[in-house]
Design an enzyme around this catalytic site. Structure first.
Site, mmCIF file in Angstrom:
data_model
loop_
_atom_site.group_PDB
_atom_site.id
_atom_site.type_symbol
_atom_site.label_atom_id
_atom_site.label_comp_id
_atom_site.label_asym_id
_atom_site.label_seq_id
_atom_site.Cartn_x
_atom_site.Cartn_y
_atom_site.Cartn_z
ATOM 1 N N VAL A 274 0.835 -1.199 0.000
ATOM 2 C CA VAL A 274 0.000 0.000 0.000
ATOM 3 C C VAL A 274 0.872 1.251 0.000
ATOM 4 O O VAL A 274 1.939 1.281 0.619
ATOM 5 C CB VAL A 274 -0.890 0.011 1.269
ATOM 6 C CG1 VAL A 274 -1.762 1.237 1.323
ATOM 7 C CG2 VAL A 274 -1.718 -1.243 1.361
ATOM 8 N N CYS A 275 0.398 2.289 -0.711
ATOM 9 C CA CYS A 275 1.012 3.617 -0.635
ATOM 10 C C CYS A 275 -0.127 4.636 -0.663
ATOM 11 O O CYS A 275 -1.275 4.295 -0.400
ATOM 12 C CB CYS A 275 2.016 3.836 -1.759
ATOM 13 S SG CYS A 275 1.278 3.934 -3.400
ATOM 14 N N ALA A 276 0.175 5.874 -0.995
ATOM 15 C CA ALA A 276 -0.853 6.918 -0.985
ATOM 16 C C ALA A 276 -1.848 6.756 -2.130
ATOM 17 O O ALA A 276 -3.056 6.870 -1.940
ATOM 18 C CB ALA A 276 -0.204 8.294 -1.039
ATOM 19 N N GLY B 1 -1.032 4.424 -5.163
ATOM 20 C CA GLY B 1 -0.823 3.188 -5.900
ATOM 21 C C GLY B 1 0.453 3.123 -6.712
ATOM 22 O O GLY B 1 0.894 2.038 -7.078
ATOM 23 N N THR C 164 -4.101 4.451 0.019
ATOM 24 C CA THR C 164 -4.801 4.881 1.233
ATOM 25 C C THR C 164 -5.789 6.006 0.942
ATOM 26 O O THR C 164 -6.759 6.171 1.674
ATOM 27 C CB THR C 164 -3.818 5.334 2.329
ATOM 28 O OG1 THR C 164 -2.970 6.347 1.807
ATOM 29 C CG2 THR C 164 -2.997 4.185 2.855
#
Length: 191
Positions: A65-67, A69, A93
């Protein structure tokens, strides 16, 4: 069961109990809110964590997961090159929160830390304004500074990479302390 390449937020939420979630954002971004149970291993530390991630993947599926994708896709590529299958969260997220799912924050964490995208926008804007101002006051050649940033932004959009974010990630407030990363890797081994 093999995890698909990308999971929608609702599917990820229903599978949280069976996934090992790795958040590849900076520690500051992670502290601002992360998926429940996510472990913070910044993208530039993924290679160091490979043995522990590989071991975790033997026990179950990995969700990166990141901010938004982009970084998680890069992490999945690195993992795949090293024999580890992982999925990414579609929209990161940001999509998770927009869909009304809860974000957790470490105890004592403040929400004052800016996300990487915001840091990039501020830095790019300041450099563009500085180049224009210096071009008017000092010498017109300083306008090339603004043109360079514009070119970098176009390149970033076309390649879905961001050199400025990579540089900003090296600043002290965006770096994990060695003890924090060691604790995260120990928690990953214990799962």
């Amino acid at each position: 069961m093999t995890t698909p390449t990308a999971l929608a937020t609702d599917e990820a939420r229903t599978r949280l109990h069976e996934l090992t979630i790795i958040d590849v954002r900076t520690p500051g971004e992670y502290a601002g809110g992360h998926l429940p149970g996510a472990l913070n291993i910044p993208l530039d530390r993924i290679r160091r964590a490979l043995p522990d991630i590989r071991h975790a993947s033997d026990r179950g599926d990995i969700l990166v997961v990141c901010a938004s994708g982009a970084r998680s896709q890069n992490a999945c590529t690195i993992l795949a090159e090293n024999g580890v299958t992982a999925a990414t969260l579609s929209g990161g997220t940001g999509a998770w929160a927009a869909d009304g799912h809860e974000l957790h924050r470490p105890q004592g964490a403040s929400c004052a830390v800016w996300g990487m995208e915001r840091q990039v926008r501020l830095t790019a804007g300041v450099i563009v304004l500085l180049g224009l101002l210096l071009g008017l006051v000092v010498h017109p050649a300083f306008q090339f500074l603004s043109a360079g940033i514009a070119g970098g932004l176009v390149f970033s959009a076309l390649t879905n990479t961001c050199g400025m974010a990579a540089m900003l990630a090296k600043l002290p407030h965006n770096r994990p302390r060695a003890a924090d990363l060691d604790n995260t890797l120990a928690a990953l081994r214990d799962r």
